[in-house]
Design a protein around this motif. Structure first.
Motif, short mmCIF file in Angstrom:
data_model
loop_
_atom_site.label_atom_id
_atom_site.label_comp_id
_atom_site.label_asym_id
_atom_site.label_seq_id
_atom_site.Cartn_x
_atom_site.Cartn_y
_atom_site.Cartn_z
N THR A 151 11.79 38.97 7.88
CA THR A 151 10.25 39.40 8.85
C THR A 151 9.79 40.12 9.15
N ALA A 152 11.25 41.05 10.55
CA ALA A 152 10.64 42.44 10.45
C ALA A 152 10.87 43.64 9.49
N LYS B 52 14.69 36.33 10.51
CA LYS B 52 14.31 37.20 11.28
C LYS B 52 14.38 38.21 10.82
#
Length: 96
Positions: A41-42, A38
């Motif tokens: 991805t950010a 996550k």
């Protein structure tokens, strides 16, 4: 037409914005390598969004300076970016 000192000020503002954004994206990407996908991805998303955020910042600066011509140009660029995103979502691999 913009004044020379206003142009230099805009250049410094954009350079600082992009530098901070790049460091933040690097930090998120690095954290993603350690903690999970996550954050990774950010970080990648932030890298992708930085040029768009730069155009948004430029629009705000030109609008604040009441520079109608450059504000209109940056608004047109933003409209093209939004149109490209909408078309991509409707016609791309994520479409229904």
């Amino acid at each position: 037409m913009t004044k020379p000192h206003a142009s230099a000020s805009l250049d410094r503002l954009l350079a600082g914005f992009l530098q901070c954004g790049t460091w933040a994206a690097c930090a998120l990407t690095g954290a993603g390598l350690i903690f999970g996908t996550k954050a990774l991805t950010a970080g990648v998303a932030l890298f992708i969004l930085l040029p768009v955020l730069r155009v948004v910042l430029m629009f705000g600066v030109f609008a604040r300076q009441r520079n109608v011509l450059y504000a209109a140009i940056t608004a047109t660029v933003l409209a093209v970016i939004v149109a490209g995103c909408v078309i991509g979502v409707h016609l791309g691999p994520l479409a229904d």
